[in-house]
Design a protein around this motif. Structure first.
Motif, PDB file in Angstrom:
ATOM      1  N   MET A   1       0.859  -1.200   0.000  1.00 29.18           N
ATOM      2  CA  MET A   1       0.000   0.000   0.000  1.00 29.18           C
ATOM      3  C   MET A   1       0.891   1.246   0.000  1.00 29.18           C
ATOM      4  O   MET A   1       1.739   1.414   0.879  1.00 29.18           O
ATOM      5  N   ASN A   2       0.703   2.091  -1.000  1.00 33.10           N
ATOM      6  CA  ASN A   2       1.545   3.268  -1.168  1.00 33.10           C
ATOM      7  C   ASN A   2       0.701   4.527  -0.986  1.00 33.10           C
ATOM      8  O   ASN A   2      -0.267   4.737  -1.708  1.00 33.10           O
ATOM      9  N   PHE A   3       1.079   5.346  -0.013  1.00 30.91           N
ATOM     10  CA  PHE A   3       0.321   6.554   0.262  1.00 30.91           C
ATOM     11  C   PHE A   3       0.902   7.787  -0.429  1.00 30.91           C
ATOM     12  O   PHE A   3       0.364   8.882  -0.288  1.00 30.91           O
ATOM     13  N   ASP A   4       1.994   7.608  -1.166  1.00 34.29           N
ATOM     14  CA  ASP A   4       2.616   8.745  -1.851  1.00 34.29           C
ATOM     15  C   ASP A   4       1.871   9.084  -3.127  1.00 34.29           C
ATOM     16  O   ASP A   4       1.368   8.201  -3.837  1.00 34.29           O
ATOM     17  N   LEU A   5       1.827  10.373  -3.449  1.00 38.48           N
ATOM     18  CA  LEU A   5       1.361  10.783  -4.760  1.00 38.48           C
ATOM     19  C   LEU A   5       2.447  10.482  -5.782  1.00 38.48           C
ATOM     20  O   LEU A   5       3.634  10.469  -5.462  1.00 38.48           O
ATOM     21  N   THR A   6       2.042  10.235  -7.006  1.00 39.01           N
ATOM     22  CA  THR A   6       3.033  10.069  -8.067  1.00 39.01           C
ATOM     23  C   THR A   6       3.673  11.424  -8.348  1.00 39.01           C
ATOM     24  O   THR A   6       3.166  12.482  -7.945  1.00 39.01           O
ATOM     25  N   ASP A   7       4.777  11.413  -9.071  1.00 37.54           N
ATOM     26  CA  ASP A   7       5.440  12.675  -9.423  1.00 37.54           C
ATOM     27  C   ASP A   7       4.496  13.577 -10.213  1.00 37.54           C
ATOM     28  O   ASP A   7       4.459  14.796  -9.999  1.00 37.54           O
ATOM     29  N   ASP A   8       3.740  12.984 -11.146  1.00 38.21           N
ATOM     30  CA  ASP A   8       2.807  13.776 -11.948  1.00 38.21           C
ATOM     31  C   ASP A   8       1.697  14.371 -11.083  1.00 38.21           C
ATOM     32  O   ASP A   8       1.308  15.531 -11.265  1.00 38.21           O
TER      33      ASP A   8
ATOM     34  N   GLN B   1      -5.156  16.173  13.228  1.00 44.34           N
ATOM     35  CA  GLN B   1      -5.659  14.796  13.246  1.00 44.34           C
ATOM     36  C   GLN B   1      -6.936  14.667  12.416  1.00 44.34           C
ATOM     37  O   GLN B   1      -7.077  13.757  11.595  1.00 44.34           O
ATOM     38  N   ARG B   2      -7.870  15.577  12.632  1.00 43.97           N
ATOM     39  CA  ARG B   2      -9.129  15.527  11.881  1.00 43.97           C
ATOM     40  C   ARG B   2      -8.888  15.680  10.386  1.00 43.97           C
ATOM     41  O   ARG B   2      -9.469  14.965   9.571  1.00 43.97           O
ATOM     42  N   LEU B   3      -8.034  16.627  10.039  1.00 43.82           N
ATOM     43  CA  LEU B   3      -7.770  16.893   8.623  1.00 43.82           C
ATOM     44  C   LEU B   3      -7.148  15.691   7.938  1.00 43.82           C
ATOM     45  O   LEU B   3      -7.592  15.265   6.861  1.00 43.82           O
ATOM     46  N   ASP B   4      -6.119  15.122   8.537  1.00 50.71           N
ATOM     47  CA  ASP B   4      -5.425  13.998   7.898  1.00 50.71           C
ATOM     48  C   ASP B   4      -6.310  12.759   7.806  1.00 50.71           C
ATOM     49  O   ASP B   4      -6.278  12.035   6.800  1.00 50.71           O
ATOM     50  N   ALA B   5      -7.109  12.512   8.836  1.00 49.32           N
ATOM     51  CA  ALA B   5      -8.014  11.360   8.792  1.00 49.32           C
ATOM     52  C   ALA B   5      -9.056  11.537   7.690  1.00 49.32           C
ATOM     53  O   ALA B   5      -9.358  10.600   6.934  1.00 49.32           O
ATOM     54  N   ALA B   6      -9.614  12.737   7.584  1.00 53.55           N
ATOM     55  CA  ALA B   6     -10.608  13.006   6.541  1.00 53.55           C
ATOM     56  C   ALA B   6      -9.995  12.884   5.161  1.00 53.55           C
ATOM     57  O   ALA B   6     -10.617  12.355   4.226  1.00 53.55           O
ATOM     58  N   ARG B   7      -8.772  13.365   5.007  1.00 52.83           N
ATOM     59  CA  ARG B   7      -8.098  13.293   3.700  1.00 52.83           C
ATOM     60  C   ARG B   7      -7.899  11.841   3.271  1.00 52.83           C
ATOM     61  O   ARG B   7      -8.121  11.483   2.109  1.00 52.83           O
ATOM     62  N   LEU B   8      -7.474  10.993   4.186  1.00 53.85           N
ATOM     63  CA  LEU B   8      -7.261   9.578   3.847  1.00 53.85           C
ATOM     64  C   LEU B   8      -8.567   8.916   3.415  1.00 53.85           C
ATOM     65  O   LEU B   8      -8.593   8.143   2.448  1.00 53.85           O
ATOM     66  N   LEU B   9      -9.648   9.197   4.126  1.00 54.73           N
ATOM     67  CA  LEU B   9     -10.936   8.612   3.756  1.00 54.73           C
ATOM     68  C   LEU B   9     -11.404   9.116   2.393  1.00 54.73           C
ATOM     69  O   LEU B   9     -11.941   8.352   1.584  1.00 54.73           O
ATOM     70  N   LEU B  10     -11.195  10.393   2.128  1.00 53.17           N
ATOM     71  CA  LEU B  10     -11.623  10.940   0.845  1.00 53.17           C
ATOM     72  C   LEU B  10     -10.819  10.340  -0.301  1.00 53.17           C
ATOM     73  O   LEU B  10     -11.384   9.966  -1.340  1.00 53.17           O
ATOM     74  N   ARG B  11      -9.525  10.226  -0.128  1.00 54.34           N
ATOM     75  CA  ARG B  11      -8.714   9.680  -1.223  1.00 54.34           C
ATOM     76  C   ARG B  11      -9.023   8.205  -1.457  1.00 54.34           C
ATOM     77  O   ARG B  11      -8.982   7.741  -2.601  1.00 54.34           O
ATOM     78  N   ARG B  12      -9.352   7.469  -0.407  1.00 55.96           N
ATOM     79  CA  ARG B  12      -9.766   6.080  -0.609  1.00 55.96           C
ATOM     80  C   ARG B  12     -11.058   6.026  -1.415  1.00 55.96           C
ATOM     81  O   ARG B  12     -11.200   5.209  -2.332  1.00 55.96           O
ATOM     82  N   ALA B  13     -12.006   6.897  -1.089  1.00 52.78           N
ATOM     83  CA  ALA B  13     -13.277   6.918  -1.819  1.00 52.78           C
ATOM     84  C   ALA B  13     -13.052   7.230  -3.291  1.00 52.78           C
ATOM     85  O   ALA B  13     -13.646   6.593  -4.178  1.00 52.78           O
ATOM     86  N   CYS B  14     -12.200   8.198  -3.572  1.00 54.22           N
ATOM     87  CA  CYS B  14     -11.910   8.552  -4.965  1.00 54.22           C
ATOM     88  C   CYS B  14     -11.224   7.401  -5.690  1.00 54.22           C
ATOM     89  O   CYS B  14     -11.512   7.124  -6.868  1.00 54.22           O
ATOM     90  N   TRP B  15     -10.312   6.731  -5.004  1.00 50.44           N
ATOM     91  CA  TRP B  15      -9.608   5.596  -5.611  1.00 50.44           C
ATOM     92  C   TRP B  15     -10.587   4.479  -5.961  1.00 50.44           C
ATOM     93  O   TRP B  15     -10.524   3.908  -7.057  1.00 50.44           O
ATOM     94  N   LEU B  16     -11.509   4.178  -5.068  1.00 48.26           N
ATOM     95  CA  LEU B  16     -12.515   3.146  -5.347  1.00 48.26           C
ATOM     96  C   LEU B  16     -13.397   3.544  -6.528  1.00 48.26           C
ATOM     97  O   LEU B  16     -13.770   2.709  -7.359  1.00 48.26           O
ATOM     98  N   LEU B  17     -13.731   4.831  -6.613  1.00 50.93           N
ATOM     99  CA  LEU B  17     -14.526   5.318  -7.730  1.00 50.93           C
ATOM    100  C   LEU B  17     -13.778   5.128  -9.039  1.00 50.93           C
ATOM    101  O   LEU B  17     -14.350   4.664 -10.039  1.00 50.93           O
ATOM    102  N   ASP B  18     -12.502   5.439  -9.040  1.00 47.61           N
ATOM    103  CA  ASP B  18     -11.686   5.256 -10.245  1.00 47.61           C
ATOM    104  C   ASP B  18     -11.542   3.785 -10.617  1.00 47.61           C
ATOM    105  O   ASP B  18     -11.461   3.437 -11.805  1.00 47.61           O
TER     106      ASP B  18
END
Length: 397
Positions: free
Chosen positions: A1-8, A308-325
């Protein structure tokens, strides 16, 4: 599991943030009368923000949900006018997405290029006075032009797909972007007996006879996004401007809401990041009792919880977007992300006002504006209560 953004991805985020800060970082006007201007809209469009997930064949960016959310997060972080960010995101996600995915070739050709370039502005008109969360009870109706939809005794006519179009009648109570819109994505009942399966979606050009839009509503926040009532009075809409098949409107709406709940709320991640930076800076500079207030745990721990709130929310949002993709089931993930981001935005904004003290209560600092812009996030795109019901249902409760 990679949490880094790609260079692009990182470069797109950084470039968007830099461009937005340079071109759109001016403080919005003070007061509830501040409204949307096409000048700032066109600047956002010039930066490519109105075209992120529109296919490249129509001049769009061709981005998926995750990459769209990253750009909107940068937009929200770089632009103090969260209302403008919201207006662009609503135009893109609640309107361009269903047109992209459900319109026929002619309407896609007619509208998507203008939506991508920002020459056309879109509004989403679903909410009615008696139908907010309960979208299965829309009073706005669409009947086949010339009464061709049903036979004399209500049975479906063989002419139901004859292309004669529809006549819309009804009123929508709250449509973001409506006062400025050129096209309105709306939903109407075509079969009252069928519940959710009796809704149909349309892309309605504003210039059609029978479309009227009210004055901008006065709102608590998000003043850079105008909202208004929309009325359809014997409005004849060509069948070609139907989105999806007749009766598919609920599915069209849920599809667009998945994109909106997953991606639009990235705007609030950006707002919270900007807000947090300001709180850290203020805590380091503001001195009381002979030292910086960052030295008091009552302040530093409050800021730590904001992180803490911000980072937790960000992780959940990016997971949702990834599943959508990925085309995977995303209902639970999107609902969790929407609730987490919206509640974090309200809680962090309250904390920011407390950290700034009296200055946070004053309009010129912009801190109180963040709170006013955050409050409606728990209401639009499906209330927090609706999202928790979806979460419970996905858990089998």
């Amino acid at each position: 599991m990679n949490f880094d953004l790609t260079d692009d991805q990182q470069k797109r985020y950084d470039d968007t943030l830099e461009a937005v800060r340079y071109h759109l970082d001016g403080e919005p006007e003070q007061g509830a009368e501040h409204i949307f201007t096409r000048t700032r809209w066109k600047e956002a469009a010039r930066l490519g923000l109105t075209s992120l997930c529109v296919p490249d064949e129509f001049g769009g960016g061709g981005l998926g949900a995750l990459d769209t959310s990253l750009s909107l997060e940068a937009f929200g972080r770089g632009c103090a006018d969260t209302g403008l960010v919201f207006a662009v995101a609503a135009h893109l996600l609640a309107c361009a997405v269903p047109i992209r995915d459900f319109a026929g070739p002619g309407v896609r050709e007619e509208l998507l290029g203008g939506l991508a370039s920002g020459e056309l502005i879109a509004a989403n008109a679903m909410t009615e006075d008696d139908a907010g969360s309960d979208i299965g009870r829309l009073d706005t109706v669409a009947r086949r032009d010339g009464d061709g939809r049903h036979g004399q005794h209500g049975e479906e006519s063989e002419e139901s797909e004859d292309g004669r179009g529809y006549v819309l009648d009804g009123e929508k109570s709250f449509a973001s972007n409506a006062p400025a819109a050129d096209v309105i994505v709306t939903y109407a009942t075509t079969d009252a007996r069928a519940g959710f399966l009796g809704l149909t979606a349309f892309a309605v050009p504003r210039e059609l006879p029978g479309v009227s839009v009210g004055e901008p509503l006065r709102k608590m926040g998000l003043h850079g996004c105008p909202a208004g009532r929309v009325a359809f009075t014997a409005c004849r809409v060509p069948a070609s401007h139907r989105l999806g098949t007749e009766g598919q409107g609920a599915a069209v709406f849920q599809h667009s809401m998945a994109w909106e709940r997953a991606c639009l709320f990235a705007c609030y991640l950006g707002m919270m990041e900007r807000q947090l930076e300001r709180c850290v800076e203020h805590a380091q500079e503001r001195r009381q009792f002979g030292r910086a207030i960052s030295g008091f745990q009552a302040v530093s721990h409050r800021i730590a919880v904001m992180r803490q709130r911000l980072d937790a929310a960000r992780l959940l949002l990016r997971r949702a977007c990834w599943l959508l993709d990925e085309g995977r089931d995303n209902t639970l993930a999107v609902a969790l992300a929407k609730v987490s981001v919206s509640e974090a935005a309200v809680a962090n904004s309250l904390d920011a006002v407390q950290i700034f003290g009296g200055a946070g209560f004053l309009a010129p600092t912009g801190i109180e504006r963040n709170l006013r812009d955050a409050v409606p996030s728990t209401i639009f795109s499906g209330t927090t209560e609706v999202q928790r019901e979806l979460i419970a249902r996905e858990m089998g409760l």
